[in-house]
Design an enzyme around this catalytic site. Structure first.
Site, short mmCIF file in Angstrom:
data_model
loop_
_atom_site.label_atom_id
_atom_site.label_comp_id
_atom_site.label_asym_id
_atom_site.label_seq_id
_atom_site.Cartn_x
_atom_site.Cartn_y
_atom_site.Cartn_z
CD GLU A 155 36.85 40.90 35.18
OE1 GLU A 155 37.24 40.81 36.76
OE2 GLU A 155 37.98 41.60 34.36
N1 IFG Z 1 40.31 41.43 37.72
C1 IFG Z 1 40.59 41.55 35.78
C2 IFG Z 1 42.08 42.65 35.12
C3 IFG Z 1 42.19 43.06 36.45
C4 IFG Z 1 42.17 43.17 37.58
C5 IFG Z 1 43.02 44.68 38.24
C6 IFG Z 1 41.52 39.08 36.05
C7 IFG Z 1 41.52 37.60 35.67
C8 IFG Z 1 40.47 42.30 38.39
N2 IFG Z 1 40.93 39.74 35.75
O1 IFG Z 1 42.00 39.64 37.15
O2 IFG Z 1 41.62 42.88 34.43
O3 IFG Z 1 41.14 44.78 36.23
O4 IFG Z 1 43.37 43.64 40.18
#
Ligand code: IFG
Length: 529
Positions: free
Chosen positions: A343
């Site tokens: 992200e």
């Molecule tokens: N995606 C984000 C996490 C977390 C997650 C919550 C990943 C690799 C959503 N990154 O999963 O930091 O916020 O479900």
């Protein structure tokens, strides 16, 4: 008394004693100790081979744990076994060395250097009326055999207070070994901080299900959780809060080393993660120089993602990363260092790719192998880099094409922060609702086209803690889904059937309760009351 009277008196005594003997024998026969046959006991993960035999073994106060040809680590497994049996039985079983293969004692842990085709983590568990023998090529195998032995005892063995017993184990033989070598869980201690005691309790739960990796998500926008002596503000300032504005917290290096040791004693490898270049607000708030404008950001206690980035054009940032990685790598005996990489919406791709390329070098120079979330597959992956599939199949296929191994963490199957259904108050549901059956009914080797068993290192279940603040909430979201993930990582897919598993899981209700685990009673499981 004359001879006649003596004779009739003796006859009365004899017939009385005989009557007592008959009664005693009858009672003991009627209360003959019986236990569920080995192949009908509920075991998770399901062992590869179970061959039941007649009768059962009874653990006694005078039982002894023998360790044969034992290394120190094998002895430690003996001590561990003695420790887990003590609270409920009240037996303090001594652990002794022996060089005899058939020790007269009741439990024998045997390291064999014959090439049992059980790999480094497999074991053979043999239970007879006279003794129990766990045989393995390596101490880790002995440890996993102990977990299975534990599950063959009555549920009450898990209690922390003395129970009446008897402590029976059904006779038979189990040969067992894992399908995947990497079987893990992740705990996000950045969104909400969890104390060392909490993390150790979580490690104990992982060990019970034969998991062998704990990935610690040590930094994010909301908090930096590991002391770095060369950059102290990361914890003193960056670790001073968390989601919702609580007091946060962090692990001193001594505490972290103690967690690593605790995990190692349970044959669990800690994988430390410093997420970068995104998910870095806590670091950016701690040191202005990590930002391109030189100004420290404010601490952040919300739950947005994708808004932060290290300044990828500054050499200082790579010096920072090397210092951080160096200090953490020195305390982490495991082979991997997780660089995150997810992200990074605030980092243009033309900056992200050279950043990931350069960070892979830094990790290698510090003696570790890289793991990163699947986005890092957009960079040039080095030979030992592993990608962790969480949401993007295309990234994962890119990674496999570059020769990378894959850790399977599909959010809609193993993200433990996903709500069970729309009534679950805790957790999120951006990847959908994940009921206990959905979490189990899938095969890592066929989920993503182009990603087969040969490309897969293993499976890992992340618990993100935006909405999780304490162990009871953690247990509710983690169990029972993690038990199923442990079986997916251990048991061959040909042996895994939901209709069989749900019955075994249902029979675990009493054991979860004996362990004090606040598990979710899914309506998809026939829970045995
Ligand atoms: N995606 C984000 C996490 C977390 C997650 C919550 C990943 C690799 C959503 N990154 O999963 O930091 O916020 O479900």
């Amino acid at each position: 008394m004359n001879a006649k009277k003596k004779k009739s008196r003796n006859l009365k005594i004899f017939s009385g004693l005989f009557a007592v003997l008959i009664i005693v024998l009858t009672i003991s026969y009627c209360t003959r100790e019986t236990t569920t046959p080995m192949n009908e006991k509920s075991l998770i993960p399901l062992p590869v081979n179970i061959n039941p035999a007649d009768g059962s073994f009874r653990l006694k106060k005078r039982s002894v744990i023998y360790v044969s040809n034992g290394s120190d680590k094998a002895f430690e497994v003996g001590d561990y076994l003695s420790g887990i049996l003590h609270p409920a039985t009240g037996f303090k079983l001594p652990v002794k060395a022996t060089n005899k293969l058939s020790a007269k004692g009741d439990i024998l842990l045997l390291l064999t250097h014959r090439s049992l085709n059980l790999g480094d983590e497999g074991y053979e568990l043999k239970v007879t009326k006279r003794m129990i023998t766990i045989t393995a090529n390596e101490p880790a195998g002995l440890f996993h055999g102990v977990q299975t032995l534990r599950q063959l005892f009555p549920d009450a063995i898990e209690k922390t207070t003395k129970q009446p017993g008897p402590w029976l184990v059904p006779a038979g033989t189990i040969q067992d070994q894992p399908a995947y070598s990497y079987r893990g869980a992740m705990l996000d201690v950045a969104r909400h901080f969890f104390t060392p005691a909490d993390v150790k309790a979580f490690i104990d739960m992982l060990a019970f299900f034969k998991l062998n990796v704990l990935h610690l998500h040590l930094s994010d926008d909301q908090g930096w959780r590991i002391e770095i002596k060369s950059w102290p503000n990361l914890t003193t300032y960056g670790g001073s809060t968390e989601v919702g504005g609580g007091k946060g917290g962090y692990y001193t290096q001594e505490e972290y080393k103690d967690l690593v040791k605790y995990a190692q004693e349970r044959f669990i490898t800690i994988v430390p993660e410093i997420d970068m270049p995104g998910h870095t607000n806590a670091a950016l708030a701690s040191y202005g120089i990590l930002n391109c404008n030189g100004k420290a950001r404010k601490l952040y206690t919300g739950t947005d993602v994708g808004f932060s980035t290290l300044c990828t054009s500054k050499d200082t940032v790579y010096k920072f990363i090397d210092d951080v990685v160096h200090e953490i790598a020195a305390m982490s005996p495991g082979p991997w260092f997780h660089i995150g990489g997810d992200e990074s919406h605030a980092t243009p791709m033309e900056d992200y790719i050279p950043f990931v390329n350069r960070v892979q070098d830094i990790i290698r120079w510090n003696g570790k192998k890289v793991i990163g979330w699947d986005e890092i597959a957009n960079a040039e992956l080095q030979p030992n880099t592993t990608i962790q599939f969480w949401a993007n199949a295309e990234n994962t296929q890119k990674g496999v094409k570059q020769g990378a191994k894959v850790i399977m963490s599909p959010a809609n199957k193993v993200y433990l922060d996903m709500k069970y259904d729309s009534t679950t108050t805790l957790g999120l549901h951006w990847a959908g609702y994940v009921e206990v059956d959905s979490a189990y009914i899938w095969d890592p080797a066929t989920l993503v086209p182009g990603v087969s068993k040969a490309n897969i290192l293993g499976i890992e279940s992340p618990l993100w803690t935006e909405t999780i603040t304490n162990m009871k909430d953690l247990e509710y979201m983690v169990f029972p889904r993690l038990a199923g993930h442990a079986e997916i990582g251990w048991t061959p897919v040909s042996e895994r059937k939901w209709d069989d598993y749900k019955v075994r899981l249902g029979n675990f209700a009493g054991r979860f309760e004996a362990m004090g685990i606040n598990f979710y009673r899914s309506p998809t499981v026939p829970w045995k009351e």
